[in-house]
Design a protein around this motif. Structure first.
Motif, PDB file in Angstrom:
ATOM      1  N   LEU A 120      85.011 -24.180  51.064  1.00  6.07           N
ATOM      2  CA  LEU A 120      84.560 -25.330  50.282  1.00  6.07           C
ATOM      3  C   LEU A 120      83.910 -24.936  48.954  1.00  6.07           C
ATOM      4  O   LEU A 120      83.941 -25.716  48.002  1.00  6.07           O
ATOM      5  CB  LEU A 120      83.569 -26.165  51.101  1.00  6.07           C
ATOM      6  CG  LEU A 120      84.077 -26.767  52.403  1.00  6.07           C
ATOM      7  CD1 LEU A 120      82.960 -27.524  53.097  1.00  6.07           C
ATOM      8  CD2 LEU A 120      85.275 -27.681  52.150  1.00  6.07           C
ATOM      9  N   ARG A 154      79.318 -25.929  45.770  1.00  9.86           N
ATOM     10  CA  ARG A 154      79.095 -27.335  45.438  1.00  9.86           C
ATOM     11  C   ARG A 154      79.548 -28.262  46.569  1.00  9.86           C
ATOM     12  O   ARG A 154      78.814 -29.163  46.974  1.00  9.86           O
ATOM     13  CB  ARG A 154      79.820 -27.688  44.140  1.00  9.86           C
ATOM     14  CG  ARG A 154      79.267 -26.954  42.939  1.00  9.86           C
ATOM     15  CD  ARG A 154      79.866 -27.467  41.652  1.00  9.86           C
ATOM     16  NE  ARG A 154      79.301 -26.756  40.503  1.00  9.86           N
ATOM     17  CZ  ARG A 154      79.517 -27.094  39.245  1.00  9.86           C
ATOM     18  NH1 ARG A 154      80.289 -28.128  38.966  1.00  9.86           N
ATOM     19  NH2 ARG A 154      78.971 -26.406  38.263  1.00  9.86           N
ATOM     20  N   ARG A 155      80.744 -28.053  47.080  1.00  9.39           N
ATOM     21  CA  ARG A 155      81.221 -28.918  48.165  1.00  9.39           C
ATOM     22  C   ARG A 155      80.405 -28.719  49.437  1.00  9.39           C
ATOM     23  O   ARG A 155      80.285 -29.648  50.246  1.00  9.39           O
ATOM     24  CB  ARG A 155      82.702 -28.639  48.432  1.00  9.39           C
ATOM     25  CG  ARG A 155      83.625 -29.106  47.313  1.00  9.39           C
ATOM     26  CD  ARG A 155      85.079 -28.836  47.651  1.00  9.39           C
ATOM     27  NE  ARG A 155      85.955 -29.265  46.579  1.00  9.39           N
ATOM     28  CZ  ARG A 155      87.276 -29.098  46.586  1.00  9.39           C
ATOM     29  NH1 ARG A 155      87.861 -28.479  47.620  1.00  9.39           N
ATOM     30  NH2 ARG A 155      88.002 -29.521  45.568  1.00  9.39           N
ATOM     31  N   SER A 156      79.861 -27.529  49.608  1.00 10.39           N
ATOM     32  CA  SER A 156      79.013 -27.286  50.779  1.00 10.39           C
ATOM     33  C   SER A 156      77.778 -28.172  50.758  1.00 10.39           C
ATOM     34  O   SER A 156      77.264 -28.568  51.809  1.00 10.39           O
ATOM     35  CB  SER A 156      78.586 -25.811  50.821  1.00 10.39           C
ATOM     36  OG  SER A 156      79.700 -24.962  50.981  1.00 10.39           O
ATOM     37  N   PHE A 184      77.719 -31.194  49.838  1.00 10.78           N
ATOM     38  CA  PHE A 184      78.124 -32.489  50.378  1.00 10.78           C
ATOM     39  C   PHE A 184      78.248 -32.428  51.896  1.00 10.78           C
ATOM     40  O   PHE A 184      77.943 -33.396  52.595  1.00 10.78           O
ATOM     41  CB  PHE A 184      79.464 -32.923  49.774  1.00 10.78           C
ATOM     42  CG  PHE A 184      79.400 -33.346  48.352  1.00 10.78           C
ATOM     43  CD1 PHE A 184      79.078 -34.653  48.020  1.00 10.78           C
ATOM     44  CD2 PHE A 184      79.644 -32.452  47.325  1.00 10.78           C
ATOM     45  CE1 PHE A 184      79.011 -35.052  46.693  1.00 10.78           C
ATOM     46  CE2 PHE A 184      79.580 -32.829  46.004  1.00 10.78           C
ATOM     47  CZ  PHE A 184      79.262 -34.137  45.684  1.00 10.78           C
ATOM     48  N   MET A 185      78.721 -31.295  52.396  1.00 16.44           N
ATOM     49  CA  MET A 185      78.979 -31.179  53.827  1.00 16.44           C
ATOM     50  C   MET A 185      77.701 -31.272  54.649  1.00 16.44           C
ATOM     51  O   MET A 185      77.691 -31.865  55.736  1.00 16.44           O
ATOM     52  CB  MET A 185      79.689 -29.849  54.114  1.00 16.44           C
ATOM     53  CG  MET A 185      80.002 -29.608  55.585  1.00 16.44           C
ATOM     54  SD  MET A 185      81.074 -30.905  56.292  1.00 16.44           S
ATOM     55  CE  MET A 185      82.577 -30.601  55.355  1.00 16.44           C
ATOM     56  N   THR A 224      76.180 -36.688  44.991  1.00 18.40           N
ATOM     57  CA  THR A 224      77.384 -37.159  44.302  1.00 18.40           C
ATOM     58  C   THR A 224      77.140 -37.313  42.812  1.00 18.40           C
ATOM     59  O   THR A 224      77.941 -36.853  41.981  1.00 18.40           O
ATOM     60  CB  THR A 224      77.841 -38.502  44.894  1.00 18.40           C
ATOM     61  OG1 THR A 224      78.123 -38.339  46.287  1.00 18.40           O
ATOM     62  CG2 THR A 224      79.088 -39.008  44.180  1.00 18.40           C
ATOM     63  N   ARG A 229      78.593 -34.622  39.921  1.00 17.20           N
ATOM     64  CA  ARG A 229      79.639 -35.246  39.128  1.00 17.20           C
ATOM     65  C   ARG A 229      79.284 -35.252  37.651  1.00 17.20           C
ATOM     66  O   ARG A 229      80.137 -35.031  36.784  1.00 17.20           O
ATOM     67  CB  ARG A 229      79.874 -36.680  39.591  1.00 17.20           C
ATOM     68  CG  ARG A 229      81.029 -37.371  38.853  1.00 17.20           C
ATOM     69  CD  ARG A 229      81.261 -38.752  39.422  1.00 17.20           C
ATOM     70  NE  ARG A 229      80.069 -39.581  39.288  1.00 17.20           N
ATOM     71  CZ  ARG A 229      79.850 -40.690  39.997  1.00 17.20           C
ATOM     72  NH1 ARG A 229      80.719 -41.072  40.919  1.00 17.20           N
ATOM     73  NH2 ARG A 229      78.753 -41.390  39.809  1.00 17.20           N
TER      74      ARG A 229
END
Length: 409
Positions: free
Chosen positions: A283, A286-288, A290-291, A397, A401
Motif C-alpha cells: 500500500l 500514505r495508503r497505510s 487510510f487502512m 482523506t 488529497r
C-alpha cells in the motif's frame, strides 16, 4: 547490505535499548493500572488523564530548556533516574500511602514516551533513509520481544509476589538501559558540539510549538497522533470499567492485565514482521494511513454489535497492537526527512505532550457523561469511538488529497 563494525554495534545496542524500554514498561504498566484501579476505581481515570496535562507541559518545558545544554545522553539518564526513584517509592509507600500511585500512574504515561523519543531521535539522526525501511521494523520488533518477555512477569508472578513489588524491577532494567543507550549514543553520528549547534538557540517550548505551526507536515503528524490516542483512550476506559466489574482482586487484575499485555505485544510482533512489511510494501505509507482507521472501525463495530468482556478484550488488544506496531512504524517513517531541530524538539511535543494530552479530550467528554448520563456512559463511549474513526478517515482523506506533506525547510 554491508555494515561496518561500528554500525553493527550501534544497531545492536539500539535494539537492546528498545527491548529494555519496552520490557520494563510491560511490567510497570499492568501493575500500575491494577493498583490505580484498586485504590481509585474507574471513575478516577478522567481525572488522572487531566492531571497529566500540566505534568506533561512541565516536563516538555524542562526538556526543551535543558536539552541543548546537557545533550540527549544526560537527558535520558536523568529521566531514567527519576523514573527509578518514583517506581521504587511507589512500591515502598503502597501499603501506607496507596494514594501515591496516582502520581506514579500519571508519570508512567510520560516517561516511557520520553525514553522512546530519545532512542528514536538518535536512530533517525544515525540511520540513513535508504536503510530505514529494513532496520526500523527490526528495532521495533526487538522492542516488542522485550515487551513480550516483560509482560510474562506480572502474568505469572503478580499473585505470588504482590503487585506493588513488581515496581522494583524498574531499577535493574533501567540500569541496563543507561549502559546500552550510552554505548549506542557513542557509536552514533550525534555528538554534543554539533547537536547544540544544529538546535535552535531558543530553548523555550514555544519554539517547539512554532516549528509545528509553521509546517503542514508536522501538523499532519500531530493530527494523526491525536486521533489515535483519543480512540485508544475511549477503548481503555471501556476496558477498565469492565475489568473493575469482572475481576475484583488486585493481584488477579494485575495478572489479567499482564496477560492482555502479552497478547498485545505478540500481536504487535506479528503485525510488525508480517502485517507491517506487507502493508507498507503493497500500500505504501500514505495508503497505510487510510487502512489503520478502517481496521479500527471494523473492530469497533464488532464490539458495538456483540458487546461482551471477551470481545472488548479483543478490541482492546487489537487497537493497542496497532498503536504499538503499524501506526508506530508509519509514523516514525514520516520523521525521516526532518531537520535535527524538528526531530528532537517538535517530535518531543508531538510524541510526548500531544500523545498523552490527547486523552484530556477523552477525559472532558467522560466527565460530562458521568455528570449527565452516568448509566449510559459505556454505550456512549462506544459510539464516540466509532465517530472518532470516521472523523479520522475524513481528516486523512483531506490531508493526503490536498497536501504533498513535504516537510518545511
Amino acid at each position: 547490505m554491508n555494515f561496518t563494525r561500528s554500525e553493527k554495534l550501534f544497531i545492536f545496542f539500539a535494539m537492546c535499548s528498545a527491548a529494555l524500554i519496552c520490557g520494563e514498561y510491560a511490567i510497570t504498566r499492568p501493575t500500575s493500572n491494577a493498583l490505580f484501579l484498586t485504590v481509585f476505581s474507574v471513575k478516577a481515570y478522567p481525572w488522572v488523564w487531566l492531571a497529566t496535562v500540566p505534568l506533561n507541559l512541565l516536563v516538555i518545558t524542562l526538556y526543551n530548556r535543558f536539552l541543548p545544554k546537557i545533550g540527549p545522553l544526560r537527558t535520558l539518564c536523568i529521566f531514567a533516574l527519576i523514573t527509578m526513584s518514583i517506581n521504587a517509592l511507589s512500591g515502598l509507600l503502597y501499603s501506607r500511602y496507596p494514594q501515591f500511585i496516582f502520581f506514579q500512574y500519571a508519570w508512567k504515561d510520560i516517561y516511557v514516551l520520553l525514553m522512546l523519543k530519545q532512542l528514536w531521535s538518535m536512530i533517525h539522526s544515525t540511520i540513513p533513509a535508504a536503510r530505514a525501511k529494513y532496520l526500523y521494523g527490526a528495532i521495533y520488533g526487538m522492542g516488542t520481544l522485550g515487551a513480550i518477555s516483560g509482560s510474562l512477569i506480572p502474568s505469572f508472578l503478580a499473585v505470588q509476589m504482590g503487585s506493588e513489588k513488581l515496581l522494583f524491577l524498574t531499577l535493574p532494567a533501567y540500569l541496563l538501559l543507561i549502559f546500552a543507550y550510552t554505548a549506542s549514543f557513542r557509536l552514533s553520528g550525534v555528538n554534543g558540539d554539533s547537536f547544540q549547534q544544529d538546535l535552535t538557540s531558543d530553548p523555550r517550548s514555544r519554539e517547539g510549538f512554532s516549528l509545528i505551526r509553521r509546517s503542514p507536515f508536522l501538523i499532519a503528524i500531530l493530527l494523526l497522533v491525536v486521533f489515535m490516542q483519543v480512540s485508544v483512550g475511549l477503548m481503555e476506559y471501556q476496558f477498565n470499567a469492565h475489568l473493575e466489574h469482572h475481576i475484583l482482586d488486585k493481584d488477579l487484575r494485575t495478572a489479567y492485565c499482564g496477560q492482555i499485555s502479552a497478547w498485545v505485544n505478540i500481536s504487535s510482533l506479528l503485525l510488525q514482521f508480517v502485517g507491517g512489511f506487507l502493508m507498507i510494501r503493497i500500500l505504501g505509507v500514505r495508503r497505510s494511513h487510510f487502512m489503520i482507521p478502517i481496521l479500527l472501525l471494523t473492530s469497533g463495530l464488532t464490539f458495538w454489535i456483540f458487546p461482551s468482556f471477551a470481545i472488548l478484550s479483543f478490541s482492546y488488544v487489537f487497537i493497542k497492537a496497532i498503536d504499538f506496531s503499524l501506526f508506530g512504524v508509519i509514523r516514525e517513517m514520516l520523521y525521516i526527512p526532518l531537520q535535527l531541530d524538528e526531530k528532537y524538539r517538535a517530535k518531543a511535543i508531538i510524541d510526548v505532550f500531544a500523545y498523552r494530552t490527547s486523552k484530556a479530550f477523552v477525559s472532558l467528554g467522560l466527565l460530562i457523561l458521568q455528570a449527565v448520563a452516568a448509566s449510559y456512559i459505556l454505550p456512549a463511549a462506544s459510539l464516540l469511538s466509532l465517530a472518532v474513526f470516521l472523523g479520522w478517515l475524513a481528516v486523512v482523506t483531506v490531508l493526503f488529497r490536498k497536501q504533498k506533506l513535504e516537510p518545511a525547510r
